[in-house]
Write a protein that holds these residues in place. Sequence first.
Motif, PDB file in Angstrom:
ATOM      1  N   UNK A 120       0.825  -1.202   0.000  1.00 34.66           N
ATOM      2  CA  UNK A 120       0.000   0.000   0.000  1.00 34.66           C
ATOM      3  C   UNK A 120       0.865   1.260   0.000  1.00 34.66           C
ATOM      4  N   UNK A 121       1.947   1.239   0.790  1.00 35.22           N
ATOM      5  CA  UNK A 121       2.861   2.380   0.787  1.00 35.22           C
ATOM      6  C   UNK A 121       3.464   2.578  -0.599  1.00 35.22           C
ATOM      7  N   UNK A 122       3.785   1.476  -1.267  1.00 34.87           N
ATOM      8  CA  UNK A 122       4.327   1.578  -2.626  1.00 34.87           C
ATOM      9  C   UNK A 122       3.298   2.181  -3.566  1.00 34.87           C
ATOM     10  N   UNK A 123       2.029   1.794  -3.415  1.00 31.13           N
ATOM     11  CA  UNK A 123       0.968   2.378  -4.246  1.00 31.13           C
ATOM     12  C   UNK A 123       0.848   3.883  -4.009  1.00 31.13           C
ATOM     13  N   UNK A 124       0.955   4.306  -2.759  1.00 35.64           N
ATOM     14  CA  UNK A 124       0.902   5.739  -2.455  1.00 35.64           C
ATOM     15  C   UNK A 124       2.069   6.481  -3.108  1.00 35.64           C
ATOM     16  N   UNK A 125       3.255   5.886  -3.080  1.00 34.72           N
ATOM     17  CA  UNK A 125       4.399   6.511  -3.737  1.00 34.72           C
ATOM     18  C   UNK A 125       4.193   6.575  -5.252  1.00 34.72           C
ATOM     19  N   UNK A 126       3.599   5.530  -5.818  1.00 38.17           N
ATOM     20  CA  UNK A 126       3.334   5.533  -7.255  1.00 38.17           C
ATOM     21  C   UNK A 126       2.387   6.655  -7.655  1.00 38.17           C
ATOM     22  N   UNK A 127       1.415   6.930  -6.803  1.00 37.99           N
ATOM     23  CA  UNK A 127       0.411   7.920  -7.162  1.00 37.99           C
ATOM     24  C   UNK A 127       0.741   9.339  -6.770  1.00 37.99           C
ATOM     25  N   UNK A 128       1.810   9.544  -5.981  1.00 39.01           N
ATOM     26  CA  UNK A 128       2.117  10.892  -5.494  1.00 39.01           C
ATOM     27  C   UNK A 128       3.526  11.347  -5.881  1.00 39.01           C
ATOM     28  N   UNK A 129       4.543  10.669  -5.368  1.00 36.87           N
ATOM     29  CA  UNK A 129       5.917  11.109  -5.581  1.00 36.87           C
ATOM     30  C   UNK A 129       6.414  10.738  -6.978  1.00 36.87           C
ATOM     31  N   UNK A 130       6.126   9.506  -7.399  1.00 38.32           N
ATOM     32  CA  UNK A 130       6.672   9.021  -8.685  1.00 38.32           C
ATOM     33  C   UNK A 130       6.268   9.883  -9.873  1.00 38.32           C
ATOM     34  N   UNK A 131       5.000  10.340  -9.982  1.00 43.33           N
ATOM     35  CA  UNK A 131       4.669  11.193 -11.137  1.00 43.33           C
ATOM     36  C   UNK A 131       5.501  12.463 -11.211  1.00 43.33           C
ATOM     37  N   UNK A 132       5.846  13.034 -10.064  1.00 43.89           N
ATOM     38  CA  UNK A 132       6.656  14.256 -10.068  1.00 43.89           C
ATOM     39  C   UNK A 132       8.061  13.955 -10.590  1.00 43.89           C
ATOM     40  N   UNK A 133       8.659  12.871 -10.093  1.00 44.87           N
ATOM     41  CA  UNK A 133      10.028  12.519 -10.499  1.00 44.87           C
ATOM     42  C   UNK A 133      10.060  12.163 -11.983  1.00 44.87           C
ATOM     43  N   UNK A 134       9.093  11.380 -12.419  1.00 43.29           N
ATOM     44  CA  UNK A 134       9.077  10.990 -13.830  1.00 43.29           C
ATOM     45  C   UNK A 134       8.761  12.177 -14.735  1.00 43.29           C
ATOM     46  N   UNK A 208      15.012  -0.292  -6.722  1.00 40.83           N
ATOM     47  CA  UNK A 208      15.444  -0.570  -5.349  1.00 40.83           C
ATOM     48  C   UNK A 208      14.282  -0.396  -4.372  1.00 40.83           C
ATOM     49  N   UNK A 209      13.497   0.665  -4.571  1.00 34.54           N
ATOM     50  CA  UNK A 209      12.342   0.888  -3.697  1.00 34.54           C
ATOM     51  C   UNK A 209      11.311  -0.216  -3.894  1.00 34.54           C
ATOM     52  N   UNK A 210      11.072  -0.585  -5.156  1.00 32.01           N
ATOM     53  CA  UNK A 210      10.102  -1.656  -5.438  1.00 32.01           C
ATOM     54  C   UNK A 210      10.539  -2.958  -4.788  1.00 32.01           C
ATOM     55  N   UNK A 211      11.825  -3.286  -4.910  1.00 28.02           N
ATOM     56  CA  UNK A 211      12.310  -4.534  -4.311  1.00 28.02           C
ATOM     57  C   UNK A 211      12.198  -4.480  -2.790  1.00 28.02           C
ATOM     58  N   UNK A 212      12.481  -3.326  -2.212  1.00 32.10           N
ATOM     59  CA  UNK A 212      12.429  -3.223  -0.748  1.00 32.10           C
ATOM     60  C   UNK A 212      10.998  -3.319  -0.223  1.00 32.10           C
ATOM     61  N   UNK A 213      10.045  -2.686  -0.917  1.00 33.70           N
ATOM     62  CA  UNK A 213       8.672  -2.652  -0.416  1.00 33.70           C
ATOM     63  C   UNK A 213       7.832  -3.839  -0.861  1.00 33.70           C
TER      64      UNK A 213
END
Length: 430
Positions: A120-134, A208-213
């Motif tokens: 779930x934390x990974x999903x939150x990162x996908x929907x919030x932080x990742x779009x900005x970085x990409x 790395x984040x995906x593998x960790x989470x």
Amino acid sequence: MTSRRFLISAWPWRAAAYALTALPVLGVAALLLSPLILAWAATVSFAADGRFHLPVLVITAFLTLALGGVGTVLAAPFAALERRRLRLADPRPVEPGHRAAAGLPWLAARYGEPGAWRELLYLLLLGTVAPIVYSLLAFAAFVVAVFIVSPLLVFKDGTDLDGVADTIVLGPWQVTTPTQAIPYLLLGLALLPVLAYLTGLLAAGHAAIARRLLGRGDDAALREVARSRTRLVDAFDAERRRIERDLHDGAQHRLTSLTLQLGVARLDLPEDTPAAQALDRAHTEAKDLMVLLRDLVHGISPQTLADLGLPAALHDLADRSPLDITVTVDPGVADRYPARLENTAYFAASEALANVAKHSGATAASVRLAHQRDTLIVEVHDAGRGGADPARGTGLTGLADRVAAVGGRLLLSSPAGGPTLVRVELPCLT
């Protein structure tokens, strides 16, 4: 990415594929979380102004609780997709973090396992932080692309079909002719490697984040085990070199001196005396022992490997083998590699050839040394009886462990009746 061959390897393309395939996943995740994101944005905005809007607070609390209630279930398909997509950037398998397959019902595992909440934390990162970085990476790629195609964005004479100057703006500069765009074209080409490294860095961080989470969370322990195994191999190599040095500088020299003294003493005795015959036998045994000790020292730490490198050491190994050995060195193989890599490759070939001589019944074998992309390959092939089995104590299990200690792998093909192929693949990033 630290390899000098990174730009000419497949990894920039794999990183680009990983980044591109992430875009639809990010879009769906951001769309799914958009109500909660907007609600929290409104709440923070009101709080920054010193106001509290009750309906907004209620909606935000409701959406947050709803995400806590169904979020781990919604995160499951994203996690499964990301584990598959992770292979583009990291070929190592990733086991799910929850243990539903171990007897815990699937729905219970979605709420009772820490791995599900990490998803779930990974999903939150996908929907919030990742779009900005990409988005930042996409903007950088857009700028580089504009620089490269800038000569095509203006007409040859600097005017469009209506006779009006066709102008493009590149930062604070204006370009109206292809000639003026040439410096930007060169700058864009020069920035392509930088863009490749940025893409690789983003893909590596995301992976790395995906593998960790999304994994079981025991990667740190596994890495420590791998590092400790590597340290053991290094310590074993250092101890072997010490033993070789002690034998060469101590025992071998003293045995050589003893052999010379026996030879000199033999010259002082008549030919037909019992003492002369005894000295003859002692002298012969000392010379045989010298040959045996020299072979032992060479087997512990071959001097050819240390002085001339792996290809020369493999040819020397073939010359010393009782079998008819053919050594093939493919183009692109360097004369020298890191010591750990050379030692592992050499002793893998040595152990494989020893197995051929002892167990296969073959009278000939071939050794192939190749360097493909970032992998050093050693292959030993024989046409013997086949049927090699690590469980029989042929040394293959220990060899596989030694190869694995440096991040490599051993592959074996040995059907009954032969032929047998032992292939060792060692990662080589230099």
